[in-house]
Design a protein around this motif. Sequence first.
Motif, PDB file in Angstrom:
ATOM      1  N   GLY A   1     -26.202  37.753  11.146  1.00 54.67           N
ATOM      2  CA  GLY A   1     -27.257  38.216  12.033  1.00 54.67           C
ATOM      3  C   GLY A   1     -26.742  38.634  13.402  1.00 54.67           C
ATOM      4  O   GLY A   1     -27.400  39.359  14.143  1.00 54.67           O
ATOM      5  N   VAL A   2     -25.550  38.166  13.740  1.00 54.30           N
ATOM      6  CA  VAL A   2     -24.998  38.442  15.067  1.00 54.30           C
ATOM      7  C   VAL A   2     -24.286  39.783  15.086  1.00 54.30           C
ATOM      8  O   VAL A   2     -24.300  40.518  16.073  1.00 54.30           O
ATOM      9  CB  VAL A   2     -24.001  37.320  15.462  1.00 54.30           C
ATOM     10  CG1 VAL A   2     -23.460  37.557  16.857  1.00 54.30           C
ATOM     11  CG2 VAL A   2     -24.662  35.959  15.360  1.00 54.30           C
ATOM     12  N   ILE A   3     -23.655  40.070  13.940  1.00 55.05           N
ATOM     13  CA  ILE A   3     -22.803  41.267  13.922  1.00 55.05           C
ATOM     14  C   ILE A   3     -23.629  42.539  13.846  1.00 55.05           C
ATOM     15  O   ILE A   3     -24.462  42.710  12.963  1.00 55.05           O
ATOM     16  CB  ILE A   3     -21.828  41.206  12.729  1.00 55.05           C
ATOM     17  CG1 ILE A   3     -20.834  40.083  12.955  1.00 55.05           C
ATOM     18  CG2 ILE A   3     -21.109  42.529  12.571  1.00 55.05           C
ATOM     19  CD1 ILE A   3     -19.651  40.122  12.053  1.00 55.05           C
ATOM     20  N   ASN A   4     -23.438  43.369  14.807  1.00 54.95           N
ATOM     21  CA  ASN A   4     -23.982  44.720  14.756  1.00 54.95           C
ATOM     22  C   ASN A   4     -23.070  45.592  15.599  1.00 54.95           C
ATOM     23  O   ASN A   4     -22.036  45.125  16.102  1.00 54.95           O
ATOM     24  CB  ASN A   4     -25.429  44.757  15.279  1.00 54.95           C
ATOM     25  CG  ASN A   4     -25.531  44.092  16.634  1.00 54.95           C
ATOM     26  OD1 ASN A   4     -24.627  44.233  17.472  1.00 54.95           O
ATOM     27  ND2 ASN A   4     -26.611  43.368  16.863  1.00 54.95           N
ATOM     28  N   TRP A   5     -23.425  46.850  15.742  1.00 55.12           N
ATOM     29  CA  TRP A   5     -22.512  47.762  16.425  1.00 55.12           C
ATOM     30  C   TRP A   5     -22.235  47.307  17.861  1.00 55.12           C
ATOM     31  O   TRP A   5     -21.112  47.379  18.347  1.00 55.12           O
ATOM     32  CB  TRP A   5     -23.058  49.188  16.375  1.00 55.12           C
ATOM     33  CG  TRP A   5     -22.142  50.150  17.057  1.00 55.12           C
ATOM     34  CD1 TRP A   5     -22.423  50.888  18.152  1.00 55.12           C
ATOM     35  CD2 TRP A   5     -20.789  50.438  16.691  1.00 55.12           C
ATOM     36  NE1 TRP A   5     -21.325  51.628  18.504  1.00 55.12           N
ATOM     37  CE2 TRP A   5     -20.300  51.370  17.622  1.00 55.12           C
ATOM     38  CE3 TRP A   5     -19.933  49.978  15.679  1.00 55.12           C
ATOM     39  CZ2 TRP A   5     -18.998  51.869  17.579  1.00 55.12           C
ATOM     40  CZ3 TRP A   5     -18.637  50.471  15.626  1.00 55.12           C
ATOM     41  CH2 TRP A   5     -18.185  51.403  16.566  1.00 55.12           C
ATOM     42  N   ASN A   6     -23.273  46.816  18.531  1.00 53.11           N
ATOM     43  CA  ASN A   6     -23.096  46.384  19.918  1.00 53.11           C
ATOM     44  C   ASN A   6     -22.134  45.212  20.030  1.00 53.11           C
ATOM     45  O   ASN A   6     -21.338  45.120  20.957  1.00 53.11           O
ATOM     46  CB  ASN A   6     -24.443  45.960  20.518  1.00 53.11           C
ATOM     47  CG  ASN A   6     -25.299  47.163  20.831  1.00 53.11           C
ATOM     48  OD1 ASN A   6     -24.793  48.284  20.877  1.00 53.11           O
ATOM     49  ND2 ASN A   6     -26.587  46.946  21.014  1.00 53.11           N
TER      50      ASN A   6
ATOM     51  N   GLU B   1     -24.893  27.885  24.083  1.00 53.90           N
ATOM     52  CA  GLU B   1     -25.424  29.239  24.166  1.00 53.90           C
ATOM     53  C   GLU B   1     -24.485  30.279  23.576  1.00 53.90           C
ATOM     54  O   GLU B   1     -24.905  31.344  23.155  1.00 53.90           O
ATOM     55  CB  GLU B   1     -25.734  29.598  25.624  1.00 53.90           C
ATOM     56  CG  GLU B   1     -27.068  29.067  26.084  1.00 53.90           C
ATOM     57  CD  GLU B   1     -27.243  29.293  27.560  1.00 53.90           C
ATOM     58  OE1 GLU B   1     -27.345  30.459  27.960  1.00 53.90           O
ATOM     59  OE2 GLU B   1     -27.256  28.299  28.313  1.00 53.90           O
ATOM     60  N   SER B   2     -23.185  29.944  23.569  1.00 58.03           N
ATOM     61  CA  SER B   2     -22.269  30.950  23.031  1.00 58.03           C
ATOM     62  C   SER B   2     -21.986  30.736  21.545  1.00 58.03           C
ATOM     63  O   SER B   2     -21.157  31.408  20.958  1.00 58.03           O
ATOM     64  CB  SER B   2     -20.966  30.976  23.833  1.00 58.03           C
ATOM     65  OG  SER B   2     -20.436  29.686  23.958  1.00 58.03           O
ATOM     66  N   ARG B   3     -22.683  29.781  20.930  1.00 62.06           N
ATOM     67  CA  ARG B   3     -22.504  29.532  19.498  1.00 62.06           C
ATOM     68  C   ARG B   3     -22.679  30.785  18.631  1.00 62.06           C
ATOM     69  O   ARG B   3     -21.842  31.059  17.777  1.00 62.06           O
ATOM     70  CB  ARG B   3     -23.468  28.453  18.999  1.00 62.06           C
ATOM     71  CG  ARG B   3     -22.889  27.048  18.902  1.00 62.06           C
ATOM     72  CD  ARG B   3     -21.798  26.949  17.880  1.00 62.06           C
ATOM     73  NE  ARG B   3     -20.602  26.365  18.441  1.00 62.06           N
ATOM     74  CZ  ARG B   3     -20.374  25.057  18.572  1.00 62.06           C
ATOM     75  NH1 ARG B   3     -21.260  24.191  18.154  1.00 62.06           N
ATOM     76  NH2 ARG B   3     -19.271  24.631  19.115  1.00 62.06           N
ATOM     77  N   PRO B   4     -23.781  31.553  18.845  1.00 62.26           N
ATOM     78  CA  PRO B   4     -23.933  32.754  18.004  1.00 62.26           C
ATOM     79  C   PRO B   4     -22.715  33.662  18.095  1.00 62.26           C
ATOM     80  O   PRO B   4     -22.252  34.192  17.077  1.00 62.26           O
ATOM     81  CB  PRO B   4     -25.174  33.445  18.586  1.00 62.26           C
ATOM     82  CG  PRO B   4     -25.926  32.378  19.275  1.00 62.26           C
ATOM     83  CD  PRO B   4     -24.922  31.383  19.758  1.00 62.26           C
ATOM     84  N   ILE B   5     -22.184  33.832  19.307  1.00 62.82           N
ATOM     85  CA  ILE B   5     -20.994  34.679  19.464  1.00 62.82           C
ATOM     86  C   ILE B   5     -19.843  34.089  18.657  1.00 62.82           C
ATOM     87  O   ILE B   5     -19.064  34.809  18.020  1.00 62.82           O
ATOM     88  CB  ILE B   5     -20.583  34.763  20.951  1.00 62.82           C
ATOM     89  CG1 ILE B   5     -21.766  35.167  21.818  1.00 62.82           C
ATOM     90  CG2 ILE B   5     -19.412  35.712  21.121  1.00 62.82           C
ATOM     91  CD1 ILE B   5     -22.042  36.611  21.872  1.00 62.82           C
TER      92      ILE B   5
END
Lengths: 294, 402
Positions: A48-53, A257-261
Amino acid sequence: MMMLDENKLAKRKKLRQSIAFGILSTLSYSIIAILFIILSFIIYKGIGVINWNFISQMPEEGMTKGGIYPAIIGTLYLVGGSILFAFPIGVLAAIYMNEYVKDGIFKKIIKQMTNNLAGIPSIVFGLFGMSLFVNKLGFGDSILAGSLTLGLLALPVVIRTTEEALKAVDNTFRQASIGLGASKWETTSKIVLPIAFPNIITGLILSIGRVSGETAPILFTVAAYFLPKLPTSIFDQAMALPYHLYVISTSGTNIEESRPIAYGTALVLIIIVLIANLLANGLRKYFGNKVKMN
Amino acid sequence: MKTFYKKFLEKFIEGLLMLSGTVTTLTVVLIVFFLFKEGIGVFNKKPVEEGYVIAVNNKNPINKLSSEQIKNIYDQKITNWKILGAPTDSIILFRLEDVSNYYSDAEIGENFEGLPICISLLTDSLPNIIAFFPEKYIDKNFKGKQLEIDKVKLSEFLTGKEWFPTAQPAAQLGVMPLILGTLWVSLGAILLALPLGLAASVYMSEIANEKIRRIMKPLIELLAGIPSVVYGFFGLVIIVPLIQTTFDLPVGETGLAGSIILGIMALPTIITISEDAMRNTPRAMKEASLALGASKWQTIYKVVIPYSISGITAGAILGIGRAIGETMAVLMVTGNAAVIPHSILEPVRTIPATIAAELGEAPNGGLHFQALFALGCILFLITLFINLTVEFISNRNKYNKH
């Protein structure tokens, strides 16, 4: 009576075997299950985190938002640099070991040393890279120092896989070539290498997979926590994917907060390894079939 | 002319190849050189930070203290001179910041120009004082006695039980807790990995059909390919909380978490090597066993496993070696407490994790820096020993079989 006993014995033998086989297969599949748990967990959380941005943007707000672009670029530089160093030397060394040098003490020493090098823990490479490349040669924390350190780490892998590839080449090819009057190098470069080429490339791809995930050797030779701009020369520090994952999951300011990253970064690393493995296996299969057809 | 050119080219290429062939040897030699040059340097240093001195009153009979004694004094574990062999009197600790308890700001001076005299007077007037202060504040006519500090000794380094490389006034460089931590975690890893790994290698080499084998083999390879930092991350977010809630612990970062992750990471090594060994069992031996009426399972544990035992051992030892040298995953899940572990549910710290965690903060070339390189030397020697053992086992094996 006798018959019955034997029957019983045979039955017991069979029962024991089925129990043993049952346990063995369960344990084996549990290893595969572990692998799938790890992979699916990272994929599930990271997809869910990975996208072009995420791939194309700089980190923002203390690594809690934004992307991992500089880490990807850094890892690309490091992989490129280390392969540029390790691949030619590794392949040449393997050719020397397999085609040129005669059995004897010299060959034994080189072989032993290559084995030893392969067994040295990656953190020791880090120490070595720091004291030789960073301090002694004065490269500082730089892409150059990191690439060389990683390259040395990859060297035994490249040598080993190339040697295996060369060994797989049937000796009759060499004999035929020499018999036709070709020199040793002509035989090697025109006959042996082309046949071994697919397997050599497979080894190369696998070592790329390995190098891209290594963290310990780059800790003190190149890796930076955060750089506001991309490296412009080989003497610049760089961010790197594995180090990025390590830092934001353990010692960042906002770990939660940086877990998704972190999940996204782990997934990118997994994807690189998956691609490398799939590619290597695919190539192996493809060329394996081709050789059989001939 | 053409043949000459050709011959020259041949020779040139051979030289180039030979040069490449020696790169690995050269690298190993360089690694040994740089590692040991820095590592041995630690035994030429004193455990007290450079530029600092420790002094006592002139009448104090003590001339020498070990770093452990100094630490215990300043931790107030030793509070009486008697323990150290001097007349009975309680020790008065003095650090530089304590000077204002004895002298006024005017006496010390705005730029500390009065400080040397103050310290000198103080050490002279208090018979039970021990003073730790920068060397630059030693007065020209210093009335106290500077203590001799021993250099770091190899025996102390190896057997010391405390690792506080940045402790003031005296650094404690005992690697025992780190060595034990490393062995502890690795042993746990191999205990977890060996049964699984052996089962998988038996299964893959003897039981599973070719199709299953061809699926499993790349999957095991993939397990080996996952970066250690990803394993560490997985351990951190899944295994550590799991352990914490299961055993109701204050922290989940424990030796057990490290062992589990390392166990998973050691699996591919164990499986690949022992499977290889098992597949090398001569077919004739297996068929003879089957022909005598043994079941497949009996053949496996009476013929295949005994035959390949040295390969299995090699795989297990190499697995331990991998676990000992592993850095990132352990660093992320074991909690990194540099104490001698008493149970698997306590935080531990391994040698590689210590290097990785501390090198960044250690000033280049200092005591701490060199101590970490000495740790690297220990690690290098352990892994070298493991590799040579494995080689010895597999060579002996070859010799026996042919």
